[in-house]
Design an enzyme around this catalytic site. Structure first.
Site, PDB file in Angstrom:
ATOM      1  N   HIS A 219       0.840  -1.188   0.000  1.00 12.73           N
ATOM      2  CA  HIS A 219       0.000   0.000   0.000  1.00 12.73           C
ATOM      3  C   HIS A 219       0.878   1.242   0.000  1.00 12.73           C
ATOM      4  O   HIS A 219       2.088   1.181   0.261  1.00 12.73           O
ATOM      5  CB  HIS A 219      -0.979   0.024   1.186  1.00 12.73           C
ATOM      6  CG  HIS A 219      -0.348   0.029   2.543  1.00 12.73           C
ATOM      7  ND1 HIS A 219       0.268   1.137   3.082  1.00 12.73           N
ATOM      8  CD2 HIS A 219      -0.257  -0.945   3.490  1.00 12.73           C
ATOM      9  CE1 HIS A 219       0.710   0.862   4.299  1.00 12.73           C
ATOM     10  NE2 HIS A 219       0.416  -0.405   4.572  1.00 12.73           N
ATOM     11  N   CYS A 235       3.530  -4.816   6.621  1.00 13.07           N
ATOM     12  CA  CYS A 235       3.156  -4.491   5.248  1.00 13.07           C
ATOM     13  C   CYS A 235       4.319  -3.827   4.521  1.00 13.07           C
ATOM     14  O   CYS A 235       5.293  -3.405   5.132  1.00 13.07           O
ATOM     15  CB  CYS A 235       1.944  -3.565   5.224  1.00 13.07           C
ATOM     16  SG  CYS A 235       0.383  -4.442   5.370  1.00 13.07           S
TER      17      CYS A 235
END
Length: 259
Positions: A219, A235
């Protein structure tokens, strides 16, 4: 890096249920295969990012190259521990996180495919029957090297770009090994990233995050100072230009996270 349960986007990592996934038009919830009765399916766990499964083989070649051959169950299918297995262990649904389920094929036998699954524990695999599947081949692949904190995206032999990225911190590392692009999700409201791209792996140290299963994802991030640092909950935060390239990768495309 994980997934949120309270129907909201999770802060630093992952796919929350308040996200709207990018789904091909006309795709409806798929019924189970004729061989899988509703009653039988209800008794089996689903192979999704929200579940933990047992009794299935692990991927033993974590850094091996995937061919890019991917399959999509048009209806829910059974997952077996071995080809020709008498009893299924789980089911693989046609959709999850609002996207079609596309998984990479690791091995094939007559009438069977061994595929990577998105459930816990990481690098879980299972056998599904080849009948009733859509097939495709992706020439895309993404390689993240943790030691250099760098992302490379390839299409065939062509390099589409190289970018610095932010990875998991010492206590919440980004899991290594081969995985795949699981879904493409868009937040309903403006947030830290216009897109969330969940992968088929989970945090190795967080059982949950924000109420969700701890799914790892690509992301974006508004503060460019994080790129090149180990500061996330697992992440992989990427620059805006990288996110645009990653979003064009077909679902099921191979992703390799190297040490």
């Amino acid at each position: 890096m994980p997934l949120a349960a309270p129907r909201r986007l999770i802060g630093a990592a992952l796919v929350a249920a308040s996200l709207v996934a990018s789904t091909p038009a006309g795709v409806a919830a798929a019924p189970v295969t004729s061989a899988a009765t509703t009653e039988a399916v209800a008794k089996l766990p689903q192979a999704t990012t929200f579940t933990t499964l047992s009794g299935l083989p692990a991927d033993t070649d974590l850094y091996g190259k995937l061919s890019g051959f991917v399959v999509h169950p048009v209806r829910t299918v059974y997952v077996y521990a071995q080809p020709g297995g008498a009893k299924p262990v789980a089911t693989l649904p046609a959709k999850q996180l609002g996207s079609q389920t596309w998984v990479p094929v690791m091995e094939s036998r007559k009438g069977w495919y061994r595929v990577l699954l998105p459930s816990k524990p990481n690098h879980l695999t299972g056998w599904i029957k080849s009948k009733g599947l859509k097939t495709a081949r992706s020439s895309h692949r993404a390689i993240v090297t943790l030691s250099t904190k760098q992302l490379i995206v390839m299409k065939g032999k062509k390099k589409l770009g190289t970018w610095p990225v932010a990875i998991g911190g010492p206590e919440t590392p980004t899991p290594t090994g081969r995985t795949f692009m699981l879904a493409l999700m868009s937040p309903k409201k403006k947030t830290y990233s216009p897109l969330i791209l969940p992968l088929g792996t989970h945090s190795p140290t967080l059982d949950t995050f924000g109420g969700g299963p701890g799914t790892v994802a690509f992301h974006g991030w508004p503060d460019k100072k994080v790129f090149g640092k180990a500061v996330t909950h697992g992440c992989i935060r990427v620059p805006a230009s990288a996110l645009k390239v990653l979003a064009k990768m077909p679902l099921g495309s191979p992703v390799l996270v190297a040490p």
